[in-house]
Write an enzyme that holds these catalytic residues in place. Structure first.
Site, PDB file in Angstrom:
ATOM      1  N   PRO A  89      -8.351  -4.692   0.933  1.00 14.80           N
ATOM      2  CA  PRO A  89      -9.728  -4.167   0.993  1.00 14.80           C
ATOM      3  C   PRO A  89     -10.550  -4.550  -0.229  1.00 14.80           C
ATOM      4  O   PRO A  89     -11.776  -4.450  -0.195  1.00 14.80           O
ATOM      5  CB  PRO A  89      -9.531  -2.653   1.100  1.00 14.80           C
ATOM      6  N   GLU A 116       0.027   0.686  -1.982  1.00 15.90           N
ATOM      7  CA  GLU A 116      -1.202   0.482  -2.759  1.00 15.90           C
ATOM      8  C   GLU A 116      -1.474  -1.000  -3.023  1.00 15.90           C
ATOM      9  O   GLU A 116      -2.379  -1.341  -3.785  1.00 15.90           O
ATOM     10  CB  GLU A 116      -1.121   1.250  -4.079  1.00 15.90           C
ATOM     11  N   ARG A 161      -9.023 -19.083  17.873  1.00 17.27           N
ATOM     12  CA  ARG A 161      -9.895 -19.334  19.029  1.00 17.27           C
ATOM     13  C   ARG A 161     -10.896 -20.452  18.768  1.00 17.27           C
ATOM     14  O   ARG A 161     -11.505 -20.964  19.695  1.00 17.27           O
ATOM     15  CB  ARG A 161     -10.615 -18.053  19.468  1.00 17.27           C
ATOM     16  N   ASP A 176     -21.135 -20.418  20.307  1.00 19.64           N
ATOM     17  CA  ASP A 176     -21.089 -19.557  19.137  1.00 19.64           C
ATOM     18  C   ASP A 176     -21.792 -20.171  17.946  1.00 19.64           C
ATOM     19  O   ASP A 176     -22.167 -19.467  17.026  1.00 19.64           O
ATOM     20  CB  ASP A 176     -19.623 -19.337  18.696  1.00 19.64           C
TER      21      ASP A 176
HETATM   22 CL1  6GU Z   1      -7.577  -7.130   4.641  1.00 18.17          CL
HETATM   23  N1  6GU Z   1      -6.418  -4.794   4.213  1.00 18.17           N
HETATM   24  C1  6GU Z   1      -6.439  -3.463   4.150  1.00 18.17           C
HETATM   25  N2  6GU Z   1      -5.316  -2.815   3.832  1.00 18.17           N
HETATM   26  N3  6GU Z   1      -7.500  -2.743   4.407  1.00 18.17           N
HETATM   27  C2  6GU Z   1      -8.592  -3.406   4.739  1.00 18.17           C
HETATM   28  C3  6GU Z   1      -8.651  -4.780   4.824  1.00 18.17           C
HETATM   29  C4  6GU Z   1      -7.526  -5.465   4.549  1.00 18.17           C
HETATM   30  N4  6GU Z   1      -9.890  -5.151   5.177  1.00 18.17           N
HETATM   31  C5  6GU Z   1     -10.566  -4.026   5.302  1.00 18.17           C
HETATM   32  N5  6GU Z   1      -9.795  -2.974   5.049  1.00 18.17           N
END
Ligand code: 6GU
Length: 244
Positions: A89, A116, A161, A176
């Protein structure tokens, strides 16, 4: 394209054998190899995590099994250099532009973290290894998942895809690349199929007339209206379309 995935949940990736991706694999357009990180441990409980230096909640994935797994994968490539993708994230956002760019990478290795996250030295080490073509830490959006597995499924599907021959690669994917559906500043408007009337709701008449110019104009307008209504962030990127 070759795709390797390292995870503590190999079963998570059985959906890749279904439908679109499954056919692409059967046709030899993509080769997917799933690896269980725990097979690269040496203790009797196959432990892959440890407590964080500096304290704090949760656990951190140890760099030790990751190093063994990733070295073995790179060594299986006969001198070719994979790109390491680390879903997190805290990464740069993966979008349609990234998906398109990645289609030219012959080999992607996804490192799915849990807990984590993965000890930061893993990304640092493979960033400077000449056996690898680079490291990309990427997020699929502004929310937090429990691990990188679901994000990896999303990214693999988005890239696969777009590969030549994978979808009915013709119109649906080529379309697209411009105007409605491009994700470049517009979302698609509504679509309809038979029956012409359903529960009192009619298909818009312009779609029944067969005038391709009028249909294209109507669809472009619908895309503009919908983008203005539900994606003001995208609309702001195309002020010339007056989406506001
Ligand atoms: Cl790539 N990993 C995690 N654990 N949470 C996320 C993410 C990735 N992308 C958005 N939230």
């Amino acid at each position: 394209m070759r795709i390797d995935v390292v995870t503590i949940f190999p079963d998570y990736f059985t959906p890749l054998t279904l439908s679109l991706l499954g056919k692409a694999m059967a046709a030899g357009l993509i080769e997917v190899r799933i690896h269980d990180l725990r097979t690269f441990t040496h203790d009797r409980h196959n432990i892959v995590d440890d407590t964080p230096y500096g304290g704090g909640p949760g656990m951190v994935m140890s760099p030790v099994p990751w190093g063994e797994a990733l070295d073995e994968i790179a060594a299986s490539g006969q001198g070719r250099q994979p790109v390491l993708v680390v879903p997190t994230p805290s990464g740069a956002v993966f979008n349609q532009q990234a998906a398109q760019a990645w289609t030219t990478d012959p080999w992607l290795v996804f490192a799915c973290g849990r807990y984590e996250g993965i000890d930061a030295r893993v990304a640092a080490h493979y960033s400077k290894s000449s056996d690898w073509a680079g490291v990309r830490e990427v997020s699929i959006g502004d929310y937090v998942l429990a691990g990188g597995e679901a994000a990896t499924l999303v990214m693999v599907e988005a890239v696969a895809r777009l590969l030549p021959g994978v979808v009915g690669n013709e119109a649906s994917v080529i379309d697209d690349s411009f105007a409605a559906g491009s994700m470049e500043h517009l979302v698609e408007g509504p679509v309809f199929t038979k029956p012409q009337e359903w529960r009192g709701l009619e298909v818009p008449e312009v779609l029944l007339r067969g005038h391709h110019g009028q249909i294209a104009t109507w669809r472009a307008e619908q895309a503009r209206l919908r983008t203005a209504r539900i994606r003001p962030d995208l609309a702001a990127l195309s002020p010339e379309l007056d989406l506001g």
